[in-house]
Design an enzyme around this catalytic site. Structure first.
Site, PDB file in Angstrom:
ATOM      1  N   GLU A 111       1.529   4.476   6.872  1.00  0.00           N
ATOM      2  CA  GLU A 111       1.102   3.342   6.065  1.00  0.00           C
ATOM      3  C   GLU A 111       1.522   2.029   6.714  1.00  0.00           C
ATOM      4  OE1 GLU A 111       1.621   2.239   1.340  1.00  0.00           O
ATOM      5  OE2 GLU A 111       3.364   2.963   2.439  1.00  0.00           O
ATOM      6  N   HIS A 142       3.057  -1.460   7.267  1.00  0.00           N
ATOM      7  CA  HIS A 142       4.208  -2.155   6.691  1.00  0.00           C
ATOM      8  C   HIS A 142       4.295  -3.561   7.265  1.00  0.00           C
ATOM      9  CE1 HIS A 142       5.443   1.795   5.229  1.00  0.00           C
ATOM     10  NE2 HIS A 142       6.377   1.199   4.506  1.00  0.00           N
ATOM     11  N   GLU A 161       4.106   6.385  -3.758  1.00  0.00           N
ATOM     12  CA  GLU A 161       2.959   7.031  -4.408  1.00  0.00           C
ATOM     13  C   GLU A 161       2.986   8.560  -4.368  1.00  0.00           C
ATOM     14  OE1 GLU A 161       1.412   2.966  -3.014  1.00  0.00           O
ATOM     15  OE2 GLU A 161       2.872   4.465  -2.389  1.00  0.00           O
TER      16      GLU A 161
END
Length: 249
Positions: free
Chosen positions: A25, A27, A113
């Site tokens: 992901e 960042h 998540e």
């Protein structure tokens, strides 16, 4: 570790395997895309060493980044699993370890998540093996930030904590990385901006302009290695105490 040594180890009376869980992901411009897996791995290794437990390879991909907690799955560099894939991955790996004789599995989550899908995968793995009553064998699931105390937060955020929902690419993760893997941090590229403000609902497809251009949901300004050392030390100490009291090795 080779398979024959693993086989000998797993036959001992008490065994425990930690599984770090992260995500691929974005960042922001200053931290690597693998930050979540890196942090959960180093924390797992530190706690496992105190317990003489083993650490499995990390889950390097996680559930979809959501706009209000990770910037959103629409941002370049974020490569995610859907719920079914993460549940199946967890169910299979946890089930295989337990079926091979591992007594305890600990999942150390580092991606906001992921949690409920990890929970579902663990629950299904236990059902597959008929391990639905409390006993000597168990799976523990946690997110490392749940071990950050209010006292530590007040020291890391002297001007006030913006909230876990926008701590993405901000002071906490950046400070931990500056302490643990400073070679992967580019502070000269960090962007300072106000914390993101979102409505109290999720909109799909996302309104992309609601995510800060940096991809971070709060500013990393004020992050430093000393704060990272404080965070890391406190999390590892309290997590080690919890695991040692819960799991007998």
């Amino acid at each position: 570790m080779d398979a024959h040594s693993y086989q000998e180890w797993v036959r001992t009376e008490k065994t425990c395997v930690f599984i770090p869980v992260g995500a691929h992901e974005q960042h922001g411009p200053h931290l690597p895309m693998g930050t979540d897996a890196l942090l959960s791995t180093i924390i797992s290794e530190s706690v496992a060493a105190d317990m003489h437990a083993k650490v499995a390879p990390a889950f390097a991909y996680g559930y979809k980044s959501q706009q209000r907690s990770g910037g959103g799955d629409h941002l370049p560099g974020t490569v995610s699993l859907d719920a079914e894939a993460l549940i199946k991955l967890t169910r299979t790996v946890v089930g295989e370890l337990l079926d091979q004789g591992v007594q305890n599995v600990v999942l150390v989550n580092g991606h906001y998540e992921n949690y409920q899908f990890l929970y579902e995968g663990v629950d299904l793995a236990l059902a597959d093996l008929g391990l639905q009553k409390s006993g000597d064998r168990a799976v523990l699931l946690l997110s490392y930030w749940d071990y950050v105390s209010e006292e530590t937060l007040s020291k890391v955020y002297p001007d006030g904590f913006p909230g876990w929902e926008v701590e993405h690419g901000g002071v906490l993760e950046t400070s931990l990385m500056l302490h643990l893997r400073p070679d992967l941090v580019q502070m000269e590229r960090a962007q300072n901006h106000p914390a993101a403000e979102f409505p109290r609902f999720d909109r799909l497809p996302v309104a992309a302009d609601r995510t800060p251009a940096s991809g971070c949901l709060s500013s990393p300004a004020g992050a430093d290695a000393k704060k990272g050392e404080l965070l890391f030390g406190q999390v590892v100490e309290e997590l080690s105490a919890d695991m040692s009291s819960e799991i007998e090795l």
